[in-house]
Design an enzyme around this catalytic site. Structure first.
Site, PDB file in Angstrom:
ATOM      1  CG  HIS B 205      -5.075  10.898   5.780  1.00 31.66           C
ATOM      2  ND1 HIS B 205      -5.265  11.564   4.595  1.00 31.66           N
ATOM      3  CD2 HIS B 205      -3.842  10.345   5.704  1.00 31.66           C
ATOM      4  CE1 HIS B 205      -4.190  11.429   3.833  1.00 31.66           C
ATOM      5  NE2 HIS B 205      -3.309  10.685   4.487  1.00 31.66           N
ATOM      6  CB  CYS B 238       3.480   2.629   1.041  1.00 32.61           C
ATOM      7  SG  CYS B 238       4.143   2.684   2.699  1.00 32.61           S
TER       8      CYS B 238
END
Lengths: 306, 306
Positions: B205, B238
């Site tokens: 991931h 992010c």
């Protein structure tokens, strides 16, 4: 981990791809600051007629300036014999000739077919030899061509061998079009290294057109590549894809290699500060890069000192 | 080249990271269209209290909807025993528990230390076994932590082994913070595979915080990883770096794997068109990805048919 050379090509490949002309003083400040951050090789310009690329008109003066920086390897691109003569006269340490693996692209770009290019390489190799200049050949469109599509990999190896026999001292595989993938990088590097010798198959010139630039670097490292071209701020973008970056971004490349424990000699913090020079001199150009936004991770400061 | 599974996590990891709440109908349209493009596994949501993450309030309904799509493996995240019970009641095919390798992060995120997490895993493994549900554990902050900095790699392997003994059936290494580099990916995958068995150490991931996401995929492929999480449009961004993308972008990942000759089963052209659903439903969210701008290269249409 071994020493890896990051070769900055922004002052040539970046600046020739944008409309704005960077003032000479800004170019000098950029080259000086990047050398101070630990970059030891910079392609400062291209010896093309200023009528074609006015952005490169001051290349001879930049070569003289850059040669004054201790420890810096000063490179220029040359498109032909005339360019090589001018590069030699200016006193470059190394010159680089693009040799398109797609003959259609070669005809369109430099108006020469493959046989004519090999003849050109022979003559330039003589000029380089006489002037004691390093002479590299960039195998452009090696991973595919926007006009021809797929480029035969055996043909790339075959043409590289012919160029080596004609006097090319070193090779770069160039993903001019952003077609390369990591599997192809490994395959093609090995193929060309078999044809010309691994000591000559040293360099990758990668674009980030489809976001695979650093993945291709990782593959190149596995295949034994020791030099990677990159452009500060990913300057130049990509003519085929508005908004997509062109050359891989020097800052992200330096972060990756430093993180992996490769010895780049680059102080990432200092390198990131060089961006200010570009931002000031080219206020209308988009500047790329992920690491500049995200910063150096906690605990990784030391290995990014260069 | 082998079969590689792209596991879409955007409806969970992407949507939980943004403020906007995507309407249920748009989520359904997204999941349906992406499955039709050839994606065979989707993490549709998270069984967390809606008071904490209102974006995930409709997860049970999405599970029921997604289970109606033939051939689709329906996954949900569960943060604890309560979540696992709800996931089992909703009828997920698989559930995934994040287990933070940084104890500081674990305490902050789920308010449990490592020993308490192993106890939790034991109980959830029982729930999974009773309900015949696949149970994966995501080793989060495995490559570094924004609070602790470096995370000891031997400790990651040790904790994975303890989790396997507690009943975890499969593992993902999660670069929650965007710290991973290709050398570390290879090292850590091998270390954890040695501890729990290569058949259980299947998944990465990755985030693209510093632009290294696909480089880390390339390294993961070399290390034997067969499943990669990704988020369509890199949705979610992010939190540590405004403008930097979060999860790796499904479209770029699919292009890379297809280009390499891996069998993903994904029709890239169809996948690219799923972006329209997200653009319409989330008009204020930035959508990421390079391949969507650059398109499928000439000569590579066939291998992108999936």
């Amino acid at each position: 981990m071994s020493d890896i050379l990051i070769s900055e090509v922004g002052p040539r490949d970046g600046l020739q791809s944008i409309k704005a002309i960077m003032p000479l003083d800004a170019k000098k400040a950029w080259i000086k600051a990047e050398a101070e951050a630990g970059v030891t090789e910079i392609e400062v310009g291209s010896f093309v007629p200023p009528s074609l690329l006015p952005q490169m008109a001051d290349t001879a003066e930049l070569v003289r300036f850059a040669k004054g920086i201790k420890g810096l390897n000063v490179v220029a691109l040359v498109p032909n014999i005339r360019g090589a003569q001018n590069a030699a006269a200016a006193g470059v340490h190394a010159m680089s000739l693009p040799f398109s693996m797609s003959e259609t692209h070669s005809m369109k770009n430099l108006r020469k077919n493959h046989a004519q290019m090999i003849e050109e390489i022979k003559e330039i190799a003589q000029i380089a030899k006489m002037a004691n200049i390093h002479f590299a050949v960039g195998l452009s469109t090696a991973f595919g061509c926007t006009i021809e599509g797929a480029v035969d990999e055996d043909q790339v190896a075959h043409l590289a061998e012919a160029a080596a026999n004609a006097g090319a001292m070193e090779f770069s595989l160039s993903d001019t079009t952003g077609y390369a993938d990591p599997a192809q990088v490994k395959r093609l590097v090995k193929k060309v290294a078999s044809a010309v010798g691994a000591d000559k198959m040293t360099t990758l010139h990668l674009h980030n057109t489809r976001g695979l630039g650093l993945a291709n670097v990782a593959a190149g490292l596995d295949a034994g590549i020791t030099t990677f071209d990159a452009s500060l701020c990913g300057l130049g973008g990509c003519p085929f894809a508005p908004g997509a970056s062109g050359n891989i971004v020097t800052e992200d490349l330096a972060f990756m290699l430093n993180a992996m424990g490769c010895k780049t000699g680059i102080d990432l913090d200092k390198l990131l500060r060089v961006r200010d020079i570009l931002a000031a001199a080219l206020p209308d150009e988009p500047l790329y890069g992920f690491t500049p936004d995200a910063g150096i991770p906690l605990g990784m400061e030391q290995r990014n000192k260069g």
